[in-house]
Design a protein around this motif. Structure first.
Motif, short mmCIF file in Angstrom:
data_model
loop_
_atom_site.label_atom_id
_atom_site.label_comp_id
_atom_site.label_asym_id
_atom_site.label_seq_id
_atom_site.Cartn_x
_atom_site.Cartn_y
_atom_site.Cartn_z
N ILE A 132 0.87 -1.14 0.08
CA ILE A 132 -0.08 -0.06 -0.05
C ILE A 132 1.03 1.19 -0.09
O ILE A 132 1.85 1.18 0.86
N TRP A 133 0.42 2.06 -0.99
CA TRP A 133 1.29 3.44 -1.05
C TRP A 133 0.61 4.56 -0.78
O TRP A 133 -0.67 4.65 -0.85
N THR A 134 1.37 5.42 0.15
CA THR A 134 0.66 6.70 0.59
C THR A 134 1.52 7.98 0.29
O THR A 134 2.63 7.77 0.19
N LEU A 135 1.00 9.01 0.00
CA LEU A 135 1.72 10.20 -0.62
C LEU A 135 1.54 11.41 0.58
O LEU A 135 0.70 11.75 1.34
N ASP A 136 2.65 11.91 0.67
CA ASP A 136 2.77 13.13 1.48
C ASP A 136 3.98 13.83 1.06
O ASP A 136 4.50 13.67 0.00
N PHE A 137 4.20 15.06 1.65
CA PHE A 137 5.29 16.14 1.42
C PHE A 137 6.27 16.20 2.25
O PHE A 137 5.91 16.36 3.61
N LEU A 138 7.67 16.22 1.71
CA LEU A 138 8.62 16.49 2.67
C LEU A 138 8.97 17.71 3.39
O LEU A 138 9.11 17.72 4.74
N ILE A 139 8.24 18.73 2.45
CA ILE A 139 8.16 20.16 3.38
C ILE A 139 6.79 20.42 3.70
O ILE A 139 5.97 20.33 2.99
N GLU A 140 6.73 20.92 4.95
CA GLU A 140 5.44 21.10 5.57
C GLU A 140 4.52 22.19 4.80
O GLU A 140 3.42 21.84 4.52
N ARG A 141 5.24 23.09 4.18
CA ARG A 141 4.34 24.22 3.74
C ARG A 141 3.92 23.74 2.22
O ARG A 141 2.85 24.49 1.96
N GLN A 142 4.37 22.89 1.70
CA GLN A 142 3.93 22.47 0.48
C GLN A 142 2.83 21.48 0.45
O GLN A 142 2.30 21.08 -0.68
N LYS A 143 2.36 21.32 1.61
CA LYS A 143 1.46 20.46 1.62
C LYS A 143 0.18 20.93 1.10
O LYS A 143 -0.86 20.20 0.67
N VAL A 144 -0.02 22.16 0.91
CA VAL A 144 -1.15 22.89 0.26
C VAL A 144 -1.28 22.54 -1.20
O VAL A 144 -2.32 22.58 -1.93
N LEU A 145 -0.40 21.98 -1.62
CA LEU A 145 -0.32 21.17 -3.13
C LEU A 145 -0.84 20.01 -3.25
O LEU A 145 -0.86 19.45 -4.18
N LEU A 146 -1.24 19.47 -2.26
CA LEU A 146 -1.77 17.92 -2.25
C LEU A 146 -2.74 17.90 -3.18
O LEU A 146 -2.76 16.45 -4.03
N PRO A 147 -3.66 18.57 -3.36
CA PRO A 147 -4.79 18.62 -4.34
C PRO A 147 -4.33 18.27 -5.72
O PRO A 147 -5.07 18.12 -6.73
N PHE A 148 -3.01 18.94 -6.12
CA PHE A 148 -2.69 19.03 -7.27
C PHE A 148 -2.26 17.67 -7.83
O PHE A 148 -1.98 17.39 -8.96
N LEU A 149 -1.80 16.72 -6.85
CA LEU A 149 -1.55 15.32 -7.17
C LEU A 149 -2.60 14.26 -6.76
O LEU A 149 -3.47 14.39 -5.90
N ASN A 150 -2.29 13.08 -7.63
CA ASN A 150 -3.33 11.82 -7.42
C ASN A 150 -2.51 10.66 -7.41
O ASN A 150 -1.99 10.36 -8.41
N LEU A 151 -2.54 9.76 -6.32
CA LEU A 151 -2.14 8.77 -6.46
C LEU A 151 -3.33 7.63 -6.43
O LEU A 151 -4.10 7.47 -5.36
N THR A 152 -3.03 6.98 -7.50
CA THR A 152 -4.25 6.03 -7.59
C THR A 152 -3.83 4.44 -7.80
O THR A 152 -2.64 4.35 -8.32
N ALA A 153 -4.57 3.35 -7.11
CA ALA A 153 -4.21 2.16 -7.14
C ALA A 153 -4.85 1.41 -8.26
O ALA A 153 -6.07 1.74 -8.30
#
Length: 495
Positions: free
Chosen positions: A66-87
């Motif tokens: 199972i893969w999950t997606l996150d950001f290394l830089i805390e402030r860049q988490k605002v960009l999470l809606p720009f990416l999609n991880l699909t199984a």
């Protein structure tokens, strides 16, 4: 022998064990932790800011994880809606894809969060049901900028001001302060440079003749030639801004010239719309005293040559010796006055220099010539009368021989002329002239002039009715003779 056989059997067993171990261990290791496939994933990716929805960034292999997606830089988490991880797949064998849901637009990120991110740091975490310890894979996504927007000026038309006495090399405007480019760039300045082209501001007047750009990167526009408000009041041009991608923007530029106090006063004449070469003259009776009317080609008048509109003072700065005892000028309204009759002056012609000076710190001035011709009073009047009589016939034909009342309509200054004018329209006109001339002053000399003028007017006007008087006397004499003869006959009959 037995011992040898035993030794060979032990060696074969060891060899078989090693062979089995070498074949089985990789298989066992591979399925020991399915998340080991993370080692096959890339560590960095490059995309452009215009790559849109559905752009695939990476794909995992099939496995039980199972893969999950996150950001290394805390402030860049605002960009999470720009990416999609699909199984994709089933619960035993699954693969994952990482893709964009929308473009990672650098300008949008800047406008929305006021940050300039050209690199996004992602953390992918893999977990397996068989193992409790997850594995983490770091991914760096580099975003390349694109030249999406044309540079532009803040407004489509703008104006600046510069004084006409600005020295050559004076900065008029820095165009970089009026322009912008919305493209976010990490290569330095997005705007490449500025230029300006002329629009005709008047007959033969072009902006590029008077100004030029010295720093094309900043768009520094400076004067290269002396400006002249009296020649033109503004300069117009089209300014152009260009970016590193070759895109351009334009705007209209107007440079208003501010007037400075650099022009002396100018004399005005009624026939001229502006200033004319100034020279005045007037004929004056040698017995005249008071204000001099009828200066040609019009009253002495001057104005400031600049729009500063300073007040003007008038003086006579030069003339023949002793003129100041006979003639003066009003300092404010430039009315010229005869102080003493010019018949007492030693010259018949006075050439005077009249100066108009502006009231300012510069005290700029202009001079003009006034020629005053002193004429014998009787000759002057005859000359005036002759000029007036030349136009009397027209007045007589139109009518009317009765001019007493008409003379009064010419103005209150015609009263003295009306007393002696009588008769024709032309006579009334002469009366008006002498009424204006003789109404000035109240001293003894003027009273004498008035009496003489009245007598001369009587004599002048008598020319128009003397023939009528002679005819009337002839008729009256004939009537008297007729009556006398009748009485004589009557007495003779009665006797």
């Amino acid at each position: 022998m037995v011992d040898l056989f035993e030794n060979l059997r032990e060696v074969n067993s060891l060899f078989i064990c090693l062979l089995v171990t070498s074949l089985v261990l990789p298989i066992v290791a591979q399925y020991a932790n399915p998340c080991n496939v993370a080692e096959t994933l890339p560590y960095n990716l490059t995309i452009t800011e215009i790559d849109g929805e559905g752009t695939e960034l990476l794909k995992t292999t099939l496995g039980e994880f199972i893969w999950t997606l996150d950001f290394l830089i805390e402030r860049q988490k605002v960009l999470l809606p720009f990416l999609n991880l699909t199984a994709y797949g089933n619960k035993n064998l699954v693969l994952y894809t990482l893709s964009l849901t929308r473009a990672l637009d650098l300008e949008y990120i800047k406008r929305t969060w006021n940050v300039e991110w050209k690199t996004v740091y992602i953390k992918l975490t893999c977990k397996s049901n068989m193992y409790t310890k997850p594995l983490t894979h770091s991914l760096m996504i580099n975003i390349l900028e694109k030249n999406e927007f044309s540079p532009r000026f803040h407004t489509s038309s703008f104006a600046v001001q510069v004084r006409e006495n600005a020295s050559i090399g004076t900065q008029v405007i820095r165009l970089s302060e009026w322009a912008t480019d919305e493209d976010l760039t990490f290569r330095g300045q997005e705007i490449k440079g500025f230029n300006v082209s002329s629009v005709e501001s008047g007959p033969g007047i072009y902006l590029n003749d008077y100004m030029h750009i010295t720093n094309y990167l900043m768009g520094t526009l400076v004067t290269k030639k002396k400006l002249d408000f009296e020649l033109f009041t503004s300069l117009r041009g089209i300014v152009v801004v260009q970016d590193n991608g070759g895109l351009r923007g334009k705007a209209n530029l107007t440079i208003d010239i501010l007037d400075d106090d650099d022009t002396p006063p100018v004399f005005l004449f009624p026939p001229c719309e502006g200033s004319c070469p100034a020279s005045y003259f007037v004929n004056v009776p040698d017995d005249h005293r008071g204000r001099i009317p009828n200066i040609e080609p019009g009253p002495i008048q001057a104005r400031d040559g600049d729009t500063t509109a300073n007040s003007i003072l008038y003086t006579i700065t030069k003339g023949p010796t002793g003129y100041a005892e006979f003639i003066s000028i009003d300092v404010k309204n430039a009315e010229v006055t005869v102080i003493k009759p010019l018949k007492g002056f030693h010259l018949k012609t006075l050439t005077l220099t009249v100066q108009a000076e502006e009231v300012s710190s510069l005290n700029q001035h202009t001079t003009v010539t006034l020629q005053v011709n002193s004429m014998d009073a009787i000759l002057y009047r005859k000359k005036i009368d002759g000029a007036k009589e030349k136009g009397q016939n027209t007045g007589d034909e139109k009518g009317g021989s009765e001019s007493g009342g008409a003379g009064n309509k010419r103005g209150d200054v015609a009263r003295e002329g009306d007393r002696g004018g009588g008769g024709t329209e032309g006579g009334r006109g002469t009366g008006d002239l002498w009424g204006q001339y003789l109404m000035g002053g109240g001293d003894d000399d003027n009273q004498k002039d008035l009496t003489r003028a009245r007598m001369e007017n009587v004599g002048h006007s008598s020319k128009s009715w003397s023939l009528e008087v002679i005819l009337s006397l002839c008729v009256l004499s004939a009537l008297i003779c007729d009556q006398t003869y009748s009485l004589y006959l009557a007495e003779g009959v009665l006797g």
